[in-house]
Design a protein around this motif. Structure first.
Motif, PDB file in Angstrom:
ATOM      1  N   ILE A 115     -36.922  39.555  21.898  1.00 44.20           N
ATOM      2  CA  ILE A 115     -35.457  39.524  21.969  1.00 44.20           C
ATOM      3  C   ILE A 115     -34.871  39.075  20.633  1.00 44.20           C
ATOM      4  O   ILE A 115     -33.913  39.678  20.138  1.00 44.20           O
ATOM      5  CB  ILE A 115     -34.988  38.611  23.120  1.00 44.20           C
ATOM      6  N   SER A 116     -35.467  38.061  20.016  1.00 40.60           N
ATOM      7  CA  SER A 116     -34.992  37.585  18.712  1.00 40.60           C
ATOM      8  C   SER A 116     -35.126  38.660  17.647  1.00 40.60           C
ATOM      9  O   SER A 116     -34.227  38.841  16.817  1.00 40.60           O
ATOM     10  CB  SER A 116     -35.780  36.345  18.279  1.00 40.60           C
ATOM     11  N   ARG A 117     -36.239  39.373  17.670  1.00 35.43           N
ATOM     12  CA  ARG A 117     -36.449  40.441  16.684  1.00 35.43           C
ATOM     13  C   ARG A 117     -35.405  41.546  16.849  1.00 35.43           C
ATOM     14  O   ARG A 117     -34.824  42.023  15.887  1.00 35.43           O
ATOM     15  CB  ARG A 117     -37.859  41.015  16.831  1.00 35.43           C
ATOM     16  N   VAL A 118     -35.164  41.935  18.088  1.00 34.32           N
ATOM     17  CA  VAL A 118     -34.155  42.967  18.352  1.00 34.32           C
ATOM     18  C   VAL A 118     -32.775  42.464  17.946  1.00 34.32           C
ATOM     19  O   VAL A 118     -31.996  43.201  17.335  1.00 34.32           O
ATOM     20  CB  VAL A 118     -34.179  43.399  19.836  1.00 34.32           C
ATOM     21  N   LYS A 119     -32.485  41.203  18.248  1.00 35.76           N
ATOM     22  CA  LYS A 119     -31.183  40.636  17.885  1.00 35.76           C
ATOM     23  C   LYS A 119     -30.975  40.662  16.369  1.00 35.76           C
ATOM     24  O   LYS A 119     -29.884  40.999  15.892  1.00 35.76           O
ATOM     25  CB  LYS A 119     -31.065  39.205  18.411  1.00 35.76           C
ATOM     26  N   VAL A 168     -34.872  38.188  29.634  1.00 30.17           N
ATOM     27  CA  VAL A 168     -36.287  37.958  29.964  1.00 30.17           C
ATOM     28  C   VAL A 168     -36.546  38.324  31.419  1.00 30.17           C
ATOM     29  O   VAL A 168     -37.509  39.028  31.738  1.00 30.17           O
ATOM     30  CB  VAL A 168     -36.690  36.492  29.690  1.00 30.17           C
ATOM     31  N   LYS A 169     -35.668  37.850  32.302  1.00 29.27           N
ATOM     32  CA  LYS A 169     -35.843  38.087  33.737  1.00 29.27           C
ATOM     33  C   LYS A 169     -35.792  39.572  34.076  1.00 29.27           C
ATOM     34  O   LYS A 169     -36.605  40.072  34.846  1.00 29.27           O
ATOM     35  CB  LYS A 169     -34.776  37.333  34.520  1.00 29.27           C
ATOM     36  N   GLU A 170     -34.845  40.301  33.495  1.00 27.28           N
ATOM     37  CA  GLU A 170     -34.653  41.719  33.832  1.00 27.28           C
ATOM     38  C   GLU A 170     -35.651  42.649  33.143  1.00 27.28           C
ATOM     39  O   GLU A 170     -35.991  43.687  33.697  1.00 27.28           O
ATOM     40  CB  GLU A 170     -33.230  42.154  33.493  1.00 27.28           C
ATOM     41  N   ALA A 226     -42.925  49.543  25.195  1.00 29.73           N
ATOM     42  CA  ALA A 226     -42.411  48.547  24.249  1.00 29.73           C
ATOM     43  C   ALA A 226     -41.158  49.064  23.539  1.00 29.73           C
ATOM     44  O   ALA A 226     -40.169  48.325  23.393  1.00 29.73           O
ATOM     45  CB  ALA A 226     -43.484  48.167  23.230  1.00 29.73           C
ATOM     46  N   MET A 227     -41.181  50.327  23.109  1.00 27.69           N
ATOM     47  CA  MET A 227     -39.992  50.890  22.458  1.00 27.69           C
ATOM     48  C   MET A 227     -38.817  50.961  23.428  1.00 27.69           C
ATOM     49  O   MET A 227     -37.683  50.617  23.067  1.00 27.69           O
ATOM     50  CB  MET A 227     -40.301  52.272  21.889  1.00 27.69           C
ATOM     51  N   SER A 228     -39.088  51.396  24.657  1.00 21.20           N
ATOM     52  CA  SER A 228     -38.040  51.483  25.672  1.00 21.20           C
ATOM     53  C   SER A 228     -37.467  50.108  25.955  1.00 21.20           C
ATOM     54  O   SER A 228     -36.245  49.937  26.063  1.00 21.20           O
ATOM     55  CB  SER A 228     -38.601  52.077  26.966  1.00 21.20           C
ATOM     56  N   GLN A 229     -38.342  49.120  26.072  1.00 21.40           N
ATOM     57  CA  GLN A 229     -37.915  47.757  26.345  1.00 21.40           C
ATOM     58  C   GLN A 229     -37.000  47.231  25.242  1.00 21.40           C
ATOM     59  O   GLN A 229     -35.967  46.622  25.509  1.00 21.40           O
ATOM     60  CB  GLN A 229     -39.138  46.851  26.492  1.00 21.40           C
ATOM     61  N   ARG A 230     -37.354  47.497  23.983  1.00 23.19           N
ATOM     62  CA  ARG A 230     -36.526  47.028  22.867  1.00 23.19           C
ATOM     63  C   ARG A 230     -35.129  47.632  22.916  1.00 23.19           C
ATOM     64  O   ARG A 230     -34.133  46.954  22.641  1.00 23.19           O
ATOM     65  CB  ARG A 230     -37.194  47.361  21.536  1.00 23.19           C
ATOM     66  N   LEU A 231     -35.043  48.901  23.268  1.00 21.00           N
ATOM     67  CA  LEU A 231     -33.735  49.548  23.351  1.00 21.00           C
ATOM     68  C   LEU A 231     -32.907  48.947  24.485  1.00 21.00           C
ATOM     69  O   LEU A 231     -31.705  48.689  24.319  1.00 21.00           O
ATOM     70  CB  LEU A 231     -33.885  51.056  23.532  1.00 21.00           C
ATOM     71  N   VAL A 232     -33.532  48.670  25.615  1.00 20.81           N
ATOM     72  CA  VAL A 232     -32.829  48.034  26.730  1.00 20.81           C
ATOM     73  C   VAL A 232     -32.379  46.627  26.331  1.00 20.81           C
ATOM     74  O   VAL A 232     -31.255  46.212  26.636  1.00 20.81           O
ATOM     75  CB  VAL A 232     -33.708  48.008  28.001  1.00 20.81           C
ATOM     76  N   VAL A 233     -33.232  45.902  25.629  1.00 20.22           N
ATOM     77  CA  VAL A 233     -32.862  44.563  25.144  1.00 20.22           C
ATOM     78  C   VAL A 233     -31.648  44.667  24.220  1.00 20.22           C
ATOM     79  O   VAL A 233     -30.704  43.877  24.339  1.00 20.22           O
ATOM     80  CB  VAL A 233     -34.051  43.879  24.427  1.00 20.22           C
ATOM     81  N   ALA A 234     -31.644  45.631  23.323  1.00 20.02           N
ATOM     82  CA  ALA A 234     -30.499  45.811  22.415  1.00 20.02           C
ATOM     83  C   ALA A 234     -29.223  46.084  23.207  1.00 20.02           C
ATOM     84  O   ALA A 234     -28.167  45.508  22.921  1.00 20.02           O
ATOM     85  CB  ALA A 234     -30.770  46.950  21.436  1.00 20.02           C
ATOM     86  N   LYS A 235     -29.321  46.929  24.208  1.00 19.42           N
ATOM     87  CA  LYS A 235     -28.155  47.227  25.047  1.00 19.42           C
ATOM     88  C   LYS A 235     -27.661  45.959  25.729  1.00 19.42           C
ATOM     89  O   LYS A 235     -26.459  45.679  25.751  1.00 19.42           O
ATOM     90  CB  LYS A 235     -28.527  48.286  26.091  1.00 19.42           C
ATOM     91  N   MET A 236     -28.581  45.179  26.274  1.00 25.85           N
ATOM     92  CA  MET A 236     -28.187  43.950  26.969  1.00 25.85           C
ATOM     93  C   MET A 236     -27.577  42.936  26.005  1.00 25.85           C
ATOM     94  O   MET A 236     -26.625  42.237  26.367  1.00 25.85           O
ATOM     95  CB  MET A 236     -29.395  43.363  27.707  1.00 25.85           C
TER      96      MET A 236
END
Length: 100
Positions: free
Chosen positions: A72-76, A62-64, A41-51
């Motif tokens: 995604i909204s929380r990270v944004k 979402v797809k990747e 989950a932590m790794s995913q959030r960092l990747v989402v932030a990068k994207m």
């Protein structure tokens, strides 16, 4: 820093993390510290932030990553509407290291 997380226990955790010298040590420590889903989950959030910084749209993220739109909204919000700039700090450091 005026963090709601700041206390001696969190300070101790961060000192432990800062003492790690390489990825192998990180893997060893985090495998003991976190469950597999927590680390993912932590790794995913960092990747989402990068994207998000790369201007990717929610459907692509979402797809990747498999992240929910709520994640995604929380990270944004943390990335763009927060005064800590933690994601930006780390992503900038990673980019600088990559460009060396």
């Amino acid at each position: 820093m005026n963090s709601k997380l700041k206390n001696s226990d969190t300070d101790f955790l961060f000192k432990a993390i800062l003492s790690l010298e390489n990825e192998e040590e990180c893997y060893r420590f985090f495998e003991d510290l976190c469950t597999s889903p927590e680390l993912k989950a932590m790794s995913q959030r960092l990747v989402v932030a990068k994207m998000l910084t790369e201007k990717k749209v929610y459907s692509e993220i979402v797809k990747e990553t498999g992240a929910s739109t709520a994640t995604i909204s929380r990270v944004k919000r943390a990335l763009f509407d927060n005064d800590t700039y933690g994601y930006t700090l780390v992503l900038d450091k990673i980019a600088k290291e990559k460009n060396k």
